[in-house]
Design a protein around this motif. Structure first.
Motif, short mmCIF file in Angstrom:
data_model
loop_
_atom_site.label_atom_id
_atom_site.label_comp_id
_atom_site.label_asym_id
_atom_site.label_seq_id
_atom_site.Cartn_x
_atom_site.Cartn_y
_atom_site.Cartn_z
N TRP A 20 -16.97 -11.55 -13.37
CA TRP A 20 -17.59 -12.77 -12.87
C TRP A 20 -16.87 -14.03 -13.36
O TRP A 20 -16.71 -15.00 -12.61
N SER A 21 -16.40 -14.00 -14.60
CA SER A 21 -15.74 -15.20 -15.13
C SER A 21 -14.42 -15.48 -14.41
O SER A 21 -14.03 -16.63 -14.24
N GLU B 243 -15.35 -16.98 -11.07
CA GLU B 243 -15.76 -18.37 -11.29
C GLU B 243 -14.53 -19.26 -11.45
O GLU B 243 -14.47 -20.37 -10.89
N ASP C 129 -20.35 -28.92 -11.15
CA ASP C 129 -21.38 -28.98 -12.20
C ASP C 129 -22.77 -28.58 -11.69
O ASP C 129 -23.56 -28.00 -12.45
N LYS D 225 -21.00 -23.84 -11.33
CA LYS D 225 -21.26 -23.37 -12.70
C LYS D 225 -22.66 -22.82 -12.87
O LYS D 225 -22.83 -21.74 -13.47
N PRO D 226 -23.70 -23.48 -12.37
CA PRO D 226 -25.05 -22.89 -12.49
C PRO D 226 -25.16 -21.55 -11.76
O PRO D 226 -25.81 -20.61 -12.25
N TYR E 280 -22.81 -19.29 -11.22
CA TYR E 280 -22.15 -18.22 -11.97
C TYR E 280 -22.80 -17.99 -13.33
O TYR E 280 -22.72 -16.88 -13.88
N ALA E 281 -23.45 -19.00 -13.88
CA ALA E 281 -24.16 -18.79 -15.14
C ALA E 281 -25.24 -17.72 -15.00
O ALA E 281 -25.44 -16.89 -15.89
N VAL E 282 -25.92 -17.72 -13.86
CA VAL E 282 -26.93 -16.71 -13.59
C VAL E 282 -26.28 -15.33 -13.50
O VAL E 282 -26.79 -14.33 -14.06
N LEU F 89 -23.41 -14.37 -14.78
CA LEU F 89 -22.83 -13.99 -16.06
C LEU F 89 -23.89 -13.57 -17.07
O LEU F 89 -23.59 -12.95 -18.10
#
Length: 362
Positions: free
Chosen positions: A324-325, A328, A350, A354-355, A357-359, A361
């Protein structure tokens, strides 16, 4: 999280596509209906058969044969109704694939057979894009933003005219200028007046280069024309020597492209179809990514390559084991390279990428 990206989670991941051709992404059923309306004869009678014909014809390994498939899609995009429908459906299809921002390109000069002017052609496509964005918002509450790139055909003599058209419409949804078509025999330097006009107007442009013709095309696009991005650019690998210990030495051109952070609009499946590379596993995408070129993932022509952004990412995950990173990073690369003002690019990075992919990750 050890799972490899895929499935529904990958489909809903926020994506950015910079290299997607409007006339290369039509729905087969729409082609059938539009062809019936305008009396254009097609090589197949059903949507499934037509989809297979496009895919098989594009699998020739030749860029020239690949480009021949566009005769049928362009033929049904000669009326206001056809242009608006194709543009609207393009946006809806991209949104369903998780795309948050797209730059979709087409050549206005190829849509004049039924009497439309260049300006009217662009107006109808932009109207279709806006209708698609509104339809996505109404149906799902999600937002997709689509910018338009106006393409000039490199074998024709209208590039300056199309560059002027792009600048004229830049406050109405057109974000940049492009040239496309068979590279061999049609170097980008033939269109210097168009690029000089675009630069003088403080406008953005990208150039199809380094897909079929190699380093000379890339060198001209960068050194003589001053391109902001490289459409494909996959043959930059010809200026990189990989040694037996895995280290790499970059030639002067490759070093310059990397140092200047010139984005590469890589289209893995399409690059295999046109013979630029043999297989996905042999695609230099991973080498370029490891060497920290600004690589981006793109579809090129969704119909001809039978692909989506999700499928392109899935194929790269399967070939190179990306997590995933990594996806991203490639997505942020694309958003950084978009032809939008800096603050708008930053906002999408922002607030959306990023939000999202944060989910994923965790």
């Amino acid at each position: 999280m050890n799972e490899l990206p895929g499935g529904t989670r990958l489909r809903v991941a926020p994506k950015v596509v910079l290299h997607d051709h409007l006339d290369g992404g039509l729905r087969p059923e729409s082609i059938l209906q539009l062809a019936d309306d305008c009396g254009h004869r097609l090589p197949a009678d059903t949507a499934d058969e037509l989809a297979s014909w496009f895919r098989d014809s594009a699998d020739s390994g030749s860029l020239e044969r690949y480009l021949e498939t566009f005769e049928h899609t362009v033929a049904v995009m000669q009326t206001p109704e056809g242009l608006e429908r194709v543009a609207r459906e393009c946006v809806i299809d991209l949104a369903e694939d998780g795309v948050a921002y797209a730059e979709v390109r087409f050549a206005p000069e190829q849509h004049l057979e039924r009497g439309l002017s260049l300006d009217r052609v662009v107006e109808h496509v932009l109207e279709g894009f806006r209708a698609g964005e509104s339809a996505v918002a109404a149906a799902s509450g999600r937002r997709i933003r689509v910018g338009c790139l106006l393409t000039a055909m490199r074998h024709a003599a209208r590039s300056r005219e199309i560059a002027e058209l792009a600048v004229r419409f830049r406050d109405r949804g057109v974000v940049g200028f492009d040239i496309a078509g068979a590279e061999a025999g049609n170097p980008p330097s033939r269109h210097l007046d168009a690029f000089e006009y675009t630069r003088a107007a403080n406008a953005h442009f990208t150039i199809h280069a380094g897909e079929a013709f190699g380093l000379p095309s890339i060198h001209e696009a960068v050194a003589f024309c001053g391109t902001d991005r490289l459409g494909h650019g996959v043959r930059i690998v010809d200026d990189i020597t990989v040694h037996s210990d895995g280290t790499a030495t970059l030639g002067l051109l490759a070093n310059y492209v990397r140092d200047k952070r010139i984005p590469l609009e890589l289209c893995p499946s399409s690059n295999v179809q046109t013979g630029a590379v043999r297989t996905i596993e042999e695609h230099p995408f991973d080498l370029l990514a490891r060497l920290r070129f600004r690589v981006t993932v793109n579809t090129d022509n969704r119909l001809m390559s039978d692909t989506t952004m999700t499928r392109e990412m899935t194929r790269l995950v399967g070939a190179f084991g990306y997590g995933w990173s990594d996806l991203e990073r490639f997505t942020i690369n694309a958003m950084k390279s978009a032809f939008l003002p800096f603050d708008q690019r930053l906002e999408l990075i922002d607030d959306v990428i990023k939000p999202g992919y944060a989910v994923l990750l965790g």
